[in-house]
Design a protein around this motif. Structure first.
Motif, mmCIF file in Angstrom:
data_model
loop_
_atom_site.group_PDB
_atom_site.id
_atom_site.type_symbol
_atom_site.label_atom_id
_atom_site.label_comp_id
_atom_site.label_asym_id
_atom_site.label_seq_id
_atom_site.Cartn_x
_atom_site.Cartn_y
_atom_site.Cartn_z
ATOM 1 N N ARG A 32 5.706 5.210 -31.738
ATOM 2 C CA ARG A 32 4.842 4.337 -30.957
ATOM 3 C C ARG A 32 5.659 3.374 -30.100
ATOM 4 O O ARG A 32 6.687 2.853 -30.517
ATOM 5 C CB ARG A 32 3.951 3.554 -31.918
ATOM 6 N N TYR A 33 5.173 3.153 -28.901
ATOM 7 C CA TYR A 33 5.836 2.265 -27.950
ATOM 8 C C TYR A 33 5.998 0.862 -28.535
ATOM 9 O O TYR A 33 5.073 0.303 -29.108
ATOM 10 C CB TYR A 33 5.013 2.217 -26.657
ATOM 11 N N SER A 35 7.516 -0.066 -31.139
ATOM 12 C CA SER A 35 7.641 -0.152 -32.593
ATOM 13 C C SER A 35 9.094 -0.445 -32.984
ATOM 14 O O SER A 35 9.344 -0.975 -34.058
ATOM 15 C CB SER A 35 7.175 1.131 -33.261
ATOM 16 N N GLU A 43 5.461 2.776 -36.770
ATOM 17 C CA GLU A 43 6.080 3.819 -35.948
ATOM 18 C C GLU A 43 5.147 4.983 -35.638
ATOM 19 O O GLU A 43 5.436 5.790 -34.770
ATOM 20 C CB GLU A 43 7.334 4.367 -36.635
ATOM 21 N N SER A 44 4.026 5.105 -36.351
ATOM 22 C CA SER A 44 3.153 6.256 -36.165
ATOM 23 C C SER A 44 2.619 6.309 -34.730
ATOM 24 O O SER A 44 2.245 5.297 -34.149
ATOM 25 C CB SER A 44 1.991 6.235 -37.160
ATOM 26 N N TRP A 45 2.587 7.498 -34.166
ATOM 27 C CA TRP A 45 2.292 7.699 -32.753
ATOM 28 C C TRP A 45 0.891 7.246 -32.365
ATOM 29 O O TRP A 45 -0.095 7.561 -33.026
ATOM 30 C CB TRP A 45 2.459 9.174 -32.383
ATOM 31 N N ARG A 46 0.818 6.497 -31.289
ATOM 32 C CA ARG A 46 -0.432 6.140 -30.632
ATOM 33 C C ARG A 46 -0.211 6.336 -29.149
ATOM 34 O O ARG A 46 0.837 5.962 -28.623
ATOM 35 C CB ARG A 46 -0.812 4.660 -30.873
ATOM 36 N N LYS A 47 -1.198 6.896 -28.480
ATOM 37 C CA LYS A 47 -1.051 7.147 -27.053
ATOM 38 C C LYS A 47 -1.081 5.821 -26.287
ATOM 39 O O LYS A 47 -1.987 5.017 -26.475
ATOM 40 C CB LYS A 47 -2.196 8.039 -26.562
ATOM 41 N N PRO A 48 -0.095 5.579 -25.400
ATOM 42 C CA PRO A 48 -0.087 4.341 -24.623
ATOM 43 C C PRO A 48 -1.170 4.374 -23.551
ATOM 44 O O PRO A 48 -1.297 5.359 -22.824
ATOM 45 C CB PRO A 48 1.315 4.313 -24.010
#
Length: 135
Positions: A32-33, A35, A43-48
Motif C-alpha cells: 500500500r502507498y 505504508s 502494508e496490505s494492498w489498497r488501490k490508490p
C-alpha cells in the motif's frame, strides 16, 4: 553406442517444467502507498484513488500498480511450489480420482482428529504427499 538417456514419463517432465516456471516467476509484492513511511498504514494492498496520488499516476519511483500483466501463466496458476496440483480431501472417497505423481493433498480443516489420522494413514499407504500432514 552413445549412452542412452533414461526414459522420463510425460507427467514427470510436465511437473519439472512447472517447477522451473514457478521458480523463475518474478514474485512482486505490491504494498500500500505510504505504508513504508507511516506506521499506522498497513502494508496490505489498497488501490490508490486520490487525484494527486503519485502511485495512481504511475510516476517513476513510487512503486508498481497492480495490473493484469503481472499475473502468472495459466500453466502454473494455482499450482503448489513443488509443481503439483493441489487437491482438498475430506474423505477416503475423495482420493479415488487422484494420482500421487500429479497431486498434492490438503486435508480439509473440517475433518476431525480420528478421521484425519485414518486419512493420513491411507494417503501415506498410497504414496501421496500431504501438505498439511503435521510433520
Amino acid at each position: 553406442m552413445a549412452s542412452e538417456q533414461p526414459k522420463v514419463p510425460e507427467q514427470l517432465k510436465e511437473r519439472r517444467r512447472a517447477q522451473a516456471l514457478i521458480r523463475r516467476k518474478l514474485r512482486l509484492h505490491f504494498i500500500r502507498y505510504l505504508s513504508w513511511r507511516l506506521k499506522r498504514i498497513d502494508e496490505s494492498w489498497r488501490k490508490p484513488k486520490g487525484i494527486d496520488n503519485k502511485l495512481r499516476l504511475q510516476m517513476k519511483g513510487f512503486g508498481r500498480l497492480v495490473k493484469v500483466g503481472y499475473g502468472s501463466s495459466s500453466e502454473i496458476r494455482g499450482r503448489h511450489p513443488s509443481g503439483l496440483i493441489p487437491a482438498v480431501v475430506s474423505s477416503i472417497k475423495d482420493i479415488e480420482g487422484l494420482s500421487p505423481s500429479t497431486h498434492i493433498v490438503y486435508i480439509s480443516a473440517k475433518v476431525g482428529l480420528r478421521k484425519r489420522l485414518q486419512l493420513l494413514e491411507e494417503l501415506r499407504r498410497r504414496g501421496f504427499r500431504v501438505a498439511n500432514g503435521g510433520e
